[in-house]
Design an enzyme around this catalytic site. Structure first.
Site, PDB file in Angstrom:
ATOM      1  N   LYS A 132       0.835  -1.217   0.000  1.00  0.00           N
ATOM      2  CA  LYS A 132       0.000   0.000   0.000  1.00  0.00           C
ATOM      3  C   LYS A 132       0.859   1.252   0.000  1.00  0.00           C
ATOM      4  O   LYS A 132       0.531   2.234  -0.651  1.00  0.00           O
ATOM      5  CB  LYS A 132      -0.927   0.018   1.209  1.00  0.00           C
ATOM      6  CG  LYS A 132      -1.749  -1.242   1.426  1.00  0.00           C
ATOM      7  CD  LYS A 132      -2.861  -1.394   0.431  1.00  0.00           C
ATOM      8  CE  LYS A 132      -3.247  -2.851   0.270  1.00  0.00           C
ATOM      9  NZ  LYS A 132      -2.325  -3.668  -0.548  1.00  0.00           N
ATOM     10  N   GLU A 156      -4.670   6.481   8.414  1.00  0.00           N
ATOM     11  CA  GLU A 156      -5.555   7.217   7.514  1.00  0.00           C
ATOM     12  C   GLU A 156      -6.760   7.682   8.296  1.00  0.00           C
ATOM     13  O   GLU A 156      -7.139   7.057   9.289  1.00  0.00           O
ATOM     14  CB  GLU A 156      -6.062   6.293   6.380  1.00  0.00           C
ATOM     15  CG  GLU A 156      -5.154   6.223   5.187  1.00  0.00           C
ATOM     16  CD  GLU A 156      -5.708   5.335   4.078  1.00  0.00           C
ATOM     17  OE1 GLU A 156      -6.844   4.816   4.213  1.00  0.00           O
ATOM     18  OE2 GLU A 156      -5.007   5.160   3.082  1.00  0.00           O
ATOM     19  N   ARG A 192      -5.022  -8.353 -10.875  1.00  0.00           N
ATOM     20  CA  ARG A 192      -5.502  -9.640 -11.414  1.00  0.00           C
ATOM     21  C   ARG A 192      -6.858  -9.422 -12.095  1.00  0.00           C
ATOM     22  O   ARG A 192      -7.446  -8.350 -11.961  1.00  0.00           O
ATOM     23  CB  ARG A 192      -5.699 -10.621 -10.260  1.00  0.00           C
ATOM     24  CG  ARG A 192      -6.711 -10.099  -9.243  1.00  0.00           C
ATOM     25  CD  ARG A 192      -7.116 -11.104  -8.181  1.00  0.00           C
ATOM     26  NE  ARG A 192      -8.236 -10.578  -7.394  1.00  0.00           N
ATOM     27  CZ  ARG A 192      -8.124  -9.799  -6.341  1.00  0.00           C
ATOM     28  NH1 ARG A 192      -6.949  -9.413  -5.919  1.00  0.00           N
ATOM     29  NH2 ARG A 192      -9.205  -9.362  -5.697  1.00  0.00           N
TER      30      ARG A 192
HETATM   31  C1  MV4 Z   1     -10.884   2.154   4.514  1.00  0.00           C
HETATM   32  C2  MV4 Z   1     -12.182   2.309   5.073  1.00  0.00           C
HETATM   33  C3  MV4 Z   1     -12.477   3.517   5.645  1.00  0.00           C
HETATM   34  N1  MV4 Z   1     -11.552   4.497   5.705  1.00  0.00           N
HETATM   35  N2  MV4 Z   1     -10.002   3.168   4.583  1.00  0.00           N
HETATM   36  C4  MV4 Z   1     -11.322  -2.477   3.520  1.00  0.00           C
HETATM   37  C5  MV4 Z   1     -10.600  -3.313   2.545  1.00  0.00           C
HETATM   38  C6  MV4 Z   1      -9.446  -2.526   2.078  1.00  0.00           C
HETATM   39  N3  MV4 Z   1      -9.375  -2.604   0.638  1.00  0.00           N
HETATM   40  C7  MV4 Z   1      -9.661  -1.146   2.571  1.00  0.00           C
HETATM   41  N4  MV4 Z   1     -10.861  -1.160   3.347  1.00  0.00           N
HETATM   42  C8  MV4 Z   1     -11.359  -0.037   3.907  1.00  0.00           C
HETATM   43  N5  MV4 Z   1     -10.506   1.006   3.955  1.00  0.00           N
HETATM   44  C9  MV4 Z   1     -10.351   4.297   5.169  1.00  0.00           C
HETATM   45  N6  MV4 Z   1      -9.445   5.287   5.256  1.00  0.00           N
HETATM   46  C10 MV4 Z   1     -13.067   1.255   4.996  1.00  0.00           C
HETATM   47  C11 MV4 Z   1     -12.656   0.066   4.424  1.00  0.00           C
HETATM   48  C12 MV4 Z   1     -13.647  -0.966   4.411  1.00  0.00           C
HETATM   49  C13 MV4 Z   1     -14.180  -1.462   3.236  1.00  0.00           C
HETATM   50  C14 MV4 Z   1     -13.762  -1.009   1.986  1.00  0.00           C
HETATM   51  C15 MV4 Z   1     -14.295  -1.515   0.840  1.00  0.00           C
HETATM   52  C16 MV4 Z   1     -15.288  -2.494   0.925  1.00  0.00           C
HETATM   53  C17 MV4 Z   1     -15.696  -2.956   2.119  1.00  0.00           C
HETATM   54  C18 MV4 Z   1     -15.156  -2.454   3.289  1.00  0.00           C
HETATM   55  C19 MV4 Z   1     -15.607  -2.945   4.508  1.00  0.00           C
HETATM   56  C20 MV4 Z   1     -15.089  -2.454   5.662  1.00  0.00           C
HETATM   57  C21 MV4 Z   1     -14.095  -1.480   5.613  1.00  0.00           C
END
Ligand code: MV4
Length: 480
Positions: A115, A199, A291
């Site tokens: 990341k 973040e 992917r």
């Molecule tokens: C976040 C977020 C809220 N704020 N970043 C979850 C998987 C990963 N790809 C990043 N994720 C998240 N990052 C910030 N700054 C909330 C999530 C997140 C989420 C993101 C996409 C789809 C489902 C999710 C479920 C819970 C939290």
């Protein structure tokens, strides 16, 4: 490219082989002990046994799979998703053995797998990012200062994490120290890399991702968005394209941002750029998946392209056969992941034999399936049976068709997420398009499904009784 080995199993192995066949390319399946009689093995032109059932002894044996590919004179390896698909060392080894890896270069996989490296790479473009830091942090004092600036709640993320692994929400300063040390030790043991960063926590985001495709001639196209907010514990359940809430302007803005992310790592092939979107439609770059994704079919249906064909073509060195202006969205597609899991019992894997297994069919219905009647659902792998995808002129039409297709889908022997999919499709929040990543947590409870099932059972009993009384009338003719 005359022969491709597919280093995967199940529906995605079959999906890739379908396109290879269409293009006149021979296919090689690989299989573990548990998959001797699996459909993907029979679907291939040739098949090779690669080891015991556990993935580590079969589908994850990169060097062995490469040796098999060479011995059978394959020219290329398609990794599908999961398993070796985002393993940079594997991609590198495939190429150093003179084979084509159908995917991006190892360098891009490596960069986007971190990341922090990804944030660094996209810096030269104006890609919107969640407020936060772009370096690993270990100093708690420093972290407290940064968190105060960003404002609570904050999210601690592991650089090597992904799909939600290693994330921790911190709502107040007094929890920061303990959460940080936990996050660091978790990341160290899970990924062998203890780098974490901070973040701002976006509390109720949507998950919107952009499909991109890059060739080796400098062309990068975006194939619009997928809305993936309906997920349960970071496991997507329902996906759709297009999103119900994007304007054409916003779509273009995100599409361009996604192609810039791809450019930043010299990308090749199919990739997905994930964004978070807040309630005010601000979007933020999260990460890039290097992917072909599970949910790629919804994009294929609304854009009319075969993404696997494009993957193969760009891997062969061809230029993309279309330009951005040629692409447009037609209709609406929804995908339900059909898992052998029990939605009434905390989605526990439901293994067993598929005593009855009949797929729905008809116009606007696509099932990417890896199973057949009589098969056991193996315990060793992901319990996804298939992806049920519907396509209609409008979102409403696609939803209605999904409900009908779910009703037509017959599974006996294991519990599935089909009734859960019906629940989603019938829910007002989903139908209105007004939902976020908390949809399942906010609205779903097994009791709702139980009530639905009881109601269905009641109706079935009434129909049966009515029929019984009618039959009796027929039987009691005056002559009896
Ligand atoms: C976040 C977020 C809220 N704020 N970043 C979850 C998987 C990963 N790809 C990043 N994720 C998240 N990052 C910030 N700054 C909330 C999530 C997140 C989420 C993101 C996409 C789809 C489902 C999710 C479920 C819970 C939290």
């Amino acid at each position: 490219m005359k022969k491709i080995l597919i280093a995967n199993r199940g529906e995605i192995a079959i999906r890739v082989m379908q396109t290879a066949k269409k293009m006149g390319i021979k296919t090689v399946a690989v299989y573990s002990e548990a998959d001797r009689n699996a459909p993907h093995v029979r679907f291939a032109d040739e098949a090779a046994y690669i080891g015991e059932a556990p993935s580590k002894q079969s589908y994850l044996r990169g060097s062995h799979i490469i040796a098999v590919a060479k011995s059978l004179n394959a020219d290329a390896i398609h990794p599908g998703y999961g398993f070796l698909s985002e393993n940079a060392d594997f991609a590198e080894e495939v190429e150093s053995n003179g084979l084509i890896f159908i995917g991006p270069k190892a360098k891009a996989i490596r960069m986007m797998g971190s990341k922090l490296a990804a944030k660094e790479a996209v810096k030269k473009y104006k890609i919107p990012m969640v407020p936060g830091i772009d370096e690993a942090i270990t100093d708690v004092k420093k972290a407290k200062g940064i968190a105060r600036e960003i404002g609570y709640p904050i999210l601690i993320k592991a650089s090597a994490g992904g799909g939600g692994k290693g994330m921790r929400i911190v709502t107040q300063e007094k929890d920061l120290e303990s959460q940080m040390s936990r996050a660091i030790s978790e990341a160290t043991s899970a990924f062998g890399d203890g780098s974490v960063f901070l973040e701002k926590y976006v509390t109720s985001p949507r998950h919107v991702e952009i499909q991109i495709m890059a060739d080796s001639h400098g062309n990068i196209l975006y194939f619009f968005e997928r809305e993936c907010s309906v997920q349960r514990r970071h496991q997507k359940v329902v996906e759709e394209a297009p999103s119900a809430i994007l304007s054409p302007e916003l779509r273009k803005e995100m599409g361009v941002a996604a192609t810039q992310v791809a450019r930043s790592c010299d990308y090749l092939g199919a990739g997905t750029v994930e964004f978070l979107m807040d309630a005010d439609l601000n979007f933020y770059f999260l990460e890039m998946n290097t992917r072909l994704q599970v949910e790629h079919p919804v994009t294929e249906l609304i854009s009319g392209v075969d993404l696997v064909e494009l993957q193969i073509r760009v891997a062969r060195g061809e230029a993309l056969p279309m330009q951005q202006e040629d692409l447009e969205i037609n209709g609406h597609a929804i995908e339900l992941r059909v898992y052998a899991e029990d939605p009434l019992n905390n989605f526990l894997p439901s293994v067993g034999k598929l005593e009855r297994y009949r797929l729905p069919e008809g116009k606007g219905i696509r099932v990417d399936n890896g199973f057949e009647e009589g098969m056991d659902v193996p315990i060793y792998y992901d319990p996804m049976l298939s992806k049920l995808i519907t396509y209609g002129k409008s979102r409403e039409e696609a939803i209605e068709l999904m409900i009908r297709a779910i009703d037509q889908y017959e599974v006996e022997g294991v519990m599935t997420t089909l009734p859960f999919g019906r629940f989603v499709c019938e829910h007002d929040a989903f139908r209105s398009g007004n939902f976020d990543t908390h949809f399942v947590k906010n609205y779903y409870s097994p009791d709702i499904l139980r009530k639905n099932e009881e109601e269905e059972a009641r109706i079935a009993a009434i129909i049966a009784l009515k029929q019984y009384l009618k039959d009796q009338k027929v039987l009691r003719t005056p002559n009896n």
